[in-house]
Design an enzyme around this catalytic site. Structure first.
Site, PDB file in Angstrom:
ATOM      1  CD  GLU A  90      -3.177   5.634   6.554  1.00 37.19           C
ATOM      2  OE1 GLU A  90      -3.092   5.690   5.315  1.00 37.19           O
ATOM      3  OE2 GLU A  90      -2.305   5.101   7.264  1.00 37.19           O
ATOM      4  CG  ASN A 138      -1.732   1.210   1.415  1.00 35.84           C
ATOM      5  OD1 ASN A 138      -1.800   2.047   0.510  1.00 35.84           O
ATOM      6  ND2 ASN A 138      -2.390   1.344   2.554  1.00 35.84           N
ATOM      7  CD1 TRP A 139       3.477   0.752  -2.648  1.00 35.59           C
ATOM      8  CD2 TRP A 139       3.761   1.767  -4.619  1.00 35.59           C
ATOM      9  NE1 TRP A 139       4.186  -0.103  -3.461  1.00 35.59           N
ATOM     10  CE2 TRP A 139       4.378   0.496  -4.678  1.00 35.59           C
ATOM     11  CE3 TRP A 139       3.806   2.585  -5.753  1.00 35.59           C
ATOM     12  CZ2 TRP A 139       5.037   0.027  -5.815  1.00 35.59           C
ATOM     13  CZ3 TRP A 139       4.458   2.119  -6.889  1.00 35.59           C
ATOM     14  CH2 TRP A 139       5.067   0.850  -6.923  1.00 35.59           C
ATOM     15  CE  LYS A 140      -0.333   3.340   4.646  1.00 38.93           C
ATOM     16  NZ  LYS A 140      -0.316   3.466   6.086  1.00 38.93           N
ATOM     17  CD  GLU A 150      -3.761  -2.385   7.204  1.00 39.69           C
ATOM     18  OE1 GLU A 150      -2.666  -2.646   6.712  1.00 39.69           O
ATOM     19  OE2 GLU A 150      -4.356  -1.314   6.985  1.00 39.69           O
ATOM     20  N   GLY A 188       2.710  -1.068   4.334  1.00 40.31           N
ATOM     21  CA  GLY A 188       2.803   0.357   4.020  1.00 40.31           C
ATOM     22  C   GLY A 188       4.256   0.756   3.835  1.00 40.31           C
ATOM     23  N   GLY A 189       4.847   1.272   4.905  1.00 44.34           N
ATOM     24  CA  GLY A 189       6.210   1.812   4.858  1.00 44.34           C
ATOM     25  C   GLY A 189       7.220   0.918   4.148  1.00 44.34           C
ATOM     26  CB  SER A 245       4.745  -1.671  12.232  1.00 45.10           C
ATOM     27  OG  SER A 245       4.340  -0.327  12.430  1.00 45.10           O
ATOM     28  CG  HIS A 288      -6.010   1.998   4.953  1.00 46.17           C
ATOM     29  ND1 HIS A 288      -5.614   2.983   5.825  1.00 46.17           N
ATOM     30  CD2 HIS A 288      -4.988   1.106   4.892  1.00 46.17           C
ATOM     31  CE1 HIS A 288      -4.392   2.696   6.265  1.00 46.17           C
ATOM     32  NE2 HIS A 288      -3.986   1.561   5.717  1.00 46.17           N
ATOM     33  N   GLY A 328       2.108   2.325  10.823  1.00 43.85           N
ATOM     34  CA  GLY A 328       3.085   3.405  10.691  1.00 43.85           C
ATOM     35  C   GLY A 328       3.718   3.828  12.001  1.00 43.85           C
TER      36      GLY A 328
END
Ligand code: PGA
Length: 255
Positions: free
Chosen positions: A98, A10-12, A168, A235-236, A214, A96, A174
């Protein structure tokens, strides 16, 4: 029953189209033909079409990070399932945390999106998970149950087998704080139980349930070895080829 592991990036809101193409090229070169693990990358909308061309012919699949539930119309700023399908997108992240916390998405809205994605042959990656306050209040399973059941309302048995669910925990996204393997496995088994209740054992055994929050090469092997953890939504660590490839290799080692 062994489910094929799935690693999704997930590159956001990261990477210009040119940067996305460059990362996608590195991934195709490193893992584009590895069949042991299913790999999905989810760039921002602006990079989808360019990345689609890069992954074409490889085993890497393309996902979007959100969509509107209507097919077209006066919805300024939105993108629909048929538009995503037209540029070879196969998956879409929905609900998600977010989107839920920063953009006010409700279970009802997420459910409309899930139904629209399925109707348009897009595979939803439905995200569920509790906040820190909810975990501390002991309501993790209740929150996860509500988000899962409301998110999947009206999804038929036949459609359910193509679903992906991502657990999640919001407090782990994150933050560098990863759920323990026991915490994650408990919730994953609970989600599978819900799927069994609604769709039966045969279907629930087919659905991939990903862990997200994470996940890194260092903690992935232990998480991915759990019975009900079928992959990761990353993500990261998906923003750089080296760490994402390591995660795919960690999943392949268990597959
Ligand atoms: P993270 O994000 O790996 O950076 O914690 C996961 C996600 O939000 O999908």
């Amino acid at each position: 029953m062994t489910r094929k592991k799935l690693i999704a990036g997930n590159w956001k809101m990261n990477k210009t189209s040119a940067d996305a193409v460059s990362l996608a090229r590195d991934l195709v070169a490193a893992v584009g033909t590895a069949p042991e693990v299913e790999v999905v990358i989810c760039p921002p909308f602006t990079a989808l079409e360019a990345v689609a061309k890069v992954v074409d012919g490889s085993l890497i699949k393309l996902g979007a990070q959100n969509m509107h539930y209507e097919a077209s119309g006066a919805f300024t700023g939105e993108v629909s399932a048929p538009m995503l399908r037209a540029i070879f997108t196969t998956h879409v992240i929905l609900g998600h945390s977010e989107r839920r916390t920063l953009f006010g998405e409700t279970d009802e809205l997420v459910n409309k999106k899930v139904l629209s994605a399925l109707k348009n042959q897009l595979k939803p990656i439905l995200c569920v998970g509790e906040s820190l306050a909810e975990r501390e209040a002991g309501s993790t399973l209740k929150v996860v149950q509500t988000q899962t059941e409301r998110g999947l309302e009206g999804v038929s048995k036949e459609q359910a087998s193509t679903l992906v669910v991502a657990y999640e925990p919001v407090w782990a996204i994150g933050t560098g704080k990863v759920a323990t393997t026991e915490q994650a496995q408990e919730v994953h088994a609970f989600i599978r139980g819900l799927l069994t209740k609604h769709y039966g054992e045969a279907i629930s055994q087919k659905v991939r349930i990903l862990y997200g929050g994470s996940m890194k090469p260092a903690n992935a092997p232990e998480l991915l070895a759990q019975k009900d953890i079928d992959g990761g939504l990353i993500g990261g660590a998906s923003l750089e080829a080296r760490s994402f490839v390591e995660l795919i290799k960690a999943a392949a080692a268990i597959a």
